[in-house]
Design a protein around this motif. Structure first.
Motif: not given
Length: 579
Positions: A174-180, A187-190, A219-222
């Motif tokens: 999954r991406e982190f999205l940034v609204p324009s 949206f941009y994606a990081l 994504e899930d952290l570990r």
């Protein structure tokens, strides 16, 4: 000109400085009273600790920030501290200037904090970072970065920064999205990686690019994964796979040498198939033995149904373990094997003369038992574990047990790097029966397998490669497809027609029509490399401000709600969570 605040760092003072007037600055650590007015103060900065003998230290408390000036002298006979590099000396005739007062800290700022709950440590991370362990880890990380940059500069790579705001191109996470704000509803994606941009740099003639890049994945952290991570990202034109491996090998070996003072040996390569067949994983830890043995041929004419119907039978010999595994532990091993995909697990204790003690021994002929002992080189007291299933499942299950039974902690043993090459081009099929790419769809098929791309895609190898260190995958890379026609052949196999390819990747594919050089690259995780070199099991211990497994930062409380007006300006509205 004004005098400097300090003449030395705390951990730098030695016998050769005795007699000098010195000034040191730092935090008050341990304090020991000596008589009514005299106190021994351990003053700490990032370089270490020095003892200061202070008269009238009643106002000094733990974690006060002070400047202490005095004369360096040899400690009295019998009072030296061999555990400290500064243990032979102390500062006497001290004058003290309090630079900043401190409240009592929520946990001790020393090795005792290792037992403090991680959430508390991260809530007060600015205090946790003062500890020797954390200061050491951050400096190890800085040495890794410096060595990497030096190696890449030496090999004529050019450091280029790529965009942090890019179009959404999902790569499997999954991406982190940034609204324009200026284009409401868009949206941009990081970046999950600079993959597309670095290939465009090759089209642009950069020839050799690198970047210590920040990447982000939702994504899930570990233990080995964070939302934000840093990687060495590199790409080069007109290179073979072996040349790429050599470039990256130089960088990681330089990093190891910078931290440890010793250069590891050259990095060997094994194929993906060999890694799976011998170690049961494509991330093999080579610090210990326990290699898998293929014993399928031993049972080609067996009357034992569980073995006779299997595609492959793999065995793992655990030396001297027979007496250590009672029925409860064997049952636990069987449950573990089933939990990772096996139908079951066959165990056999090896007795004197190669006799096998096992519930299934009665189903095997004497010749089969003798051949099994010979193939696995088992001796009296060993324990044999066997899985009969598909080749991939049998390898993977025993590979998991191999790690469970033999893998040492990350800080033990040598640094064992290995390149894993010749990965499959595709793994499995989607619901429509189309092959799924093992890496990204721009990975080049192996030249020797191109004629089977459409007729037998699951047998095609790719020009992809991973770098593994002590069982951790540091990173991966590949030689890329640079010809539009071959790229479309791969897209066709994945069910991506020309129109969809243009829609999803047009900005990336169009430049390839204007002359793209053959090229390949690699990226590896700096967090993971630094953690291993620091002897840490968790990458959070080499990151200044990491997120815990929950993803919620205990210090800043991020992520936090946003003012509705800010959302309105972006054309957004927060919906209540779904139940």
């Amino acid at each position: 000109m004004s005098e400097p605040m300090r003449t030395h760092r705390c951990g730098e003072l030695r016998r050769e400085h005795v007699g000098q007037e010195v000034s040191v600055c730092g935090w008050v650590g341990r304090r020991r009273e000596h008589g009514e007015h005299l106190a021994f103060i351990d003053l700490r900065d990032h370089s270490g600790v020095v003892q200061c003998v202070v008269d009238g230290a009643a106002d000094l408390r733990s974690e006060f920030v002070v400047r202490i000036s005095g004369t360096l002298r040899v400690r009295p006979e019998g009072t030296a501290n061999a555990a400290l590099p500064t243990g032979d000396v102390e500062i006497g005739d001290c004058t003290v200037e309090i630079l900043s007062r401190a409240e009592p800290p929520p946990f001790p700022i020393d090795e005792r904090a290792d037992g403090v709950d991680e959430t508390v440590r991260l809530r007060y991370r600015y205090l946790d970072l003062r500890r020797e362990r954390m200061q050491r880890n951050l400096r190890i990380r800085a040495k890794v970065n410096g060595a990497i940059r030096g190696a890449m500069d030496r090999q004529d790579f050019v450091e280029v920064e790529t965009p942090m705001l890019m179009p959404s191109t999902p790569e499997g996470a999954r991406e982190f999205l940034v609204p324009s704000r200026q284009v409401p509803g868009s949206f941009y994606a990081l970046p999950q990686s600079p993959q597309l941009f670095k290939q465009l740099l090759m089209v642009g003639g950069t020839d050799r690019y690198y970047q210590i890049a920040r990447c982000l994945r939702d994504e899930d952290l570990r233990a080995d994964r964070q939302y934000e991570f840093m990687q060495l990202d590199a790409e080069a034109s007109f290179v073979t796979q072996d040349e790429v491996l050599a470039f990256i090998s130089d960088a990681v070996l330089d990093a190891a040498e910078a931290v440890t003072g010793e250069r590891p040996p050259p990095i060997d390569a094994i194929t993906w198939h060999e890694a799976m067949d011998r170690y049961g994983t494509d991330k093999p830890d080579l610090r210990f033995g326990l290699e898998l043995v293929d014993v399928t041929s031993v049972f080609t004419a067996t009357e034992f149904k569980a073995f006779g119907s299997a595609e492959a039978i793999k065995a793992l010999c655990v030396p001297g373990a027979s007496a250590d595994f009672g029925r409860n532990r064997l049952d636990a091993l069987t449950d573990r094997a089933k939990g990772v995909g096996a139908k079951g697990l066959v165990w056999m204790r090896v007795g004197e003369g190669g006799a096998l003690d096992s519930p299934v021994a009665k189903f095997l002929s004497e010749a089969e038992q003798a051949a099994l002992v010979a193939e696995t080189a088992a001796t009296d007291g060993d324990l044999l574990l066997l899985v009969a299933d598909g080749w991939h499942i049998a390898c993977e299950v025993l590979g998991t047990l191999r790690n469970d039974l033999g893998r040492p902690p990350v800080h033990e043993g040598p640094y064992r790097y290995v390149w894993v090459v010749d990965f499959p081009m595709f793994v499995g099929q989607d619901d429509a029966g189309r092959p799924k790419p093992a890496h990204h769809p721009f990975t080049r098929p192996h030249a020797d397998d191109l004629d089977r791309l459409e007729s037998d895609p699951m047998s095609v190898r790719s020009m992809a490669y991973d770098l593994v260190l002590n069982g951790w995958e540091l990173g991966s890379g590949s030689i890329r497809i640079h010809e539009p026609a071959l790229q479309q052949r791969v897209f066709d196999l994945l069910g991506i027609d020309e129109e969809e390819a243009q829609q999803r990747f047009g900005f990336f594919l169009t430049p390839f029509r204007y002359g793209a050089p053959p090229h390949g690259g690699f990226a590896f995780g700096i967090d993971r490399l630094a953690a291993i070199l620091a002897g840490e099991e968790n990458i959070r211990e080499v990151i200044a401000f990491p997120k815990p497994q929950s993803g919620i930062d205990p210090m800043t409380q991020a992520p936090t709600p946003v003012d509705p007006k800010v959302l309105s300006d972006l054309g957004l509205r927060a919906l209540p969570p779904t139940t």
